[in-house]
Design an enzyme around this catalytic site. Structure first.
Site, PDB file in Angstrom:
ATOM      1  CB  CYS A 153      -0.949  -0.003   1.197  1.00 29.95           C
ATOM      2  SG  CYS A 153      -0.166  -0.390   2.779  1.00 29.95           S
TER       3      CYS A 153
ATOM      4  CG  HIS B 168      -0.671   4.121   4.525  1.00 31.37           C
ATOM      5  ND1 HIS B 168      -1.261   3.879   5.744  1.00 31.37           N
ATOM      6  CD2 HIS B 168      -0.321   2.897   4.030  1.00 31.37           C
ATOM      7  CE1 HIS B 168      -1.265   2.567   5.974  1.00 31.37           C
ATOM      8  NE2 HIS B 168      -0.688   1.963   4.950  1.00 31.37           N
TER       9      HIS B 168
END
Length: 361
Positions: free
Chosen positions: A134, A247
């Site tokens: 990710c 994130h």
């Protein structure tokens, strides 16, 4: 559903009851992916339970080699061990696996793909396709734009990663620690080696002999493979922060040729799936809370890096939902490309030539 597939299309989600698996199912539904049948597979712990998808109840089946008979595409989010065991079994049965674990990412015979960066690499798959990590995923679209315009020499990235990357148990623990703090009770840590609530842990995954964590080294090696730059200099520090979803990354880039911050913003804005939010005077820059629930990559704080001479340095901030674009959405987008281009069969079966080691010729 739109008829984009020439034949009935059976799709499976492996690890369907997990946080990413559930998001994969949600994305398949939102995108109206043209399957004719959806099968949900999971471990013995979840097999036999029922999930409701688009108003229809589907019984979760046990993920076994035989379960992949008749399945065209299987999207895996079940951990590296399960992927190593079951992905080859699925491929042997004519199923194309899009795997979200780290099990196959650096295998030279397996394409590692970000949908809007290197979709052509899907042409040479031999039954297994890897979804990047990710934190690597959201970094690739802006780096692709710079690579194509001015070339890349060196990347330094610091990640600030949400607890959703660890799973539901980490989300629950952060919630419990926040509540304990508000009530004046002792905060208890079990998922991470230290309390994550109101803290920052420079420790994601295990430490390697070179001093980097496995998470950090994924960014190094995966970036090189996806961008087709095997000698690219990359360094990463990965930090877990008390954010539930999305994130964030601070990125410093040394380019081959000069580039201005203004030109970089133009390139980012022209990249599919990227949104520029860059007006610091009005407090506009990408935020984790705003990115949650989106399939887009948000870029801001774009500026010249004065520590690199000749206008060859840039610094910028990248934010994306790690459950969606960072995992589920990219996997579904890969499946969409496979269907649209007729690449569900293996590359060798379609006569696709590959170079030694599985790289595109």
């Amino acid at each position: 559903m739109p008829e984009t597939s020439p034949k009935p299309l059976v799709v499976a989600v492996v690890g369907a009851t997990g946080a990413v698996g559930r998001t994969m199912i949600q994305v398949l539904t939102e995108k109206r992916f043209p399957y004719t049948e959806l099968r949900l597979l999971a471990s013995a712990r979840s097999a036999g339970t029922t999930m409701t998808v688009a108003g229809r109840d589907i019984t979760v089946e046990l993920a076994t080699p035989e379960a992949f008979e008749g399945i065209d595409i299987a999207i895996f989010s079940a951990g590296g061990g399960t992927s190593r065991e079951l992905a080859p079994e699925a491929a042997r049965r004519g199923c194309v696996v899009v795997d979200n674990s780290s099990a196959w990412r650096m295998d030279p015979d397996v394409p590692l793909v970000v949908s809007q960066v290197n979709p052509d690499d899907l042409a040479w798959h031999e039954g297994i396709i890897a979804n990047p990590n990710c934190s690597t995923m959201q970094l690739m679209p802006p780096l692709m734009a710079l690579r194509d315009e001015v070339g890349l020499e060196r990347i330094v990235v610091d990640t600030y990663q949400a607890v959703a990357g660890t799973g539901q148990k980490a989300i629950v623990e952060l919630e419990a620690q926040v509540k304990a703090h508000a009530e004046g009770r002792v905060k208890v840590a079990s998922v991470y080696p230290h309390v994550i609530g109101f803290n920052a842990l420079p420790h994601i995954d295990v430490f390697l002999d070179n001093g980097y964590t496995k998470e950090e080294w994924k960014v190094v090696t995966e970036s090189r493979k996806i961008l087709h730059l095997p000698e690219l200099r990359v360094s990463c520090t990965a930090v877990r922060v008390p954010v539930f979803v999305s994130h964030s990354e601070a990125v410093h880039v040394e380019t081959r040729d000069p580039i201005t911050a203004e030109r970089a913003r133009e390139l980012f804005a022209a990249t599919p799936g990227v949104v520029v939010q860059d007006d610091p005077a009005n407090n506009l820059y990408p935020l984790a809370m705003d990115a949650a629930g989106s399939d887009l990559v948000f870029v801001g704080r774009v500026r010249q890096d004065p520590s690199i001479p000749d206008d060859r340095g840039l610094a910028f901030w990248v934010v994306s939902d790690n459950l969606r674009k960072g995992a589920a959405s990219n996997a579904v987008e890969i499946a969409e490309v496979l269907v649209e281009r007729g690449w569900i069969r293996k590359g060798s079966e379609r006569g696709v030539a590959t170079a030694s080691g599985g790289s595109p010729a």
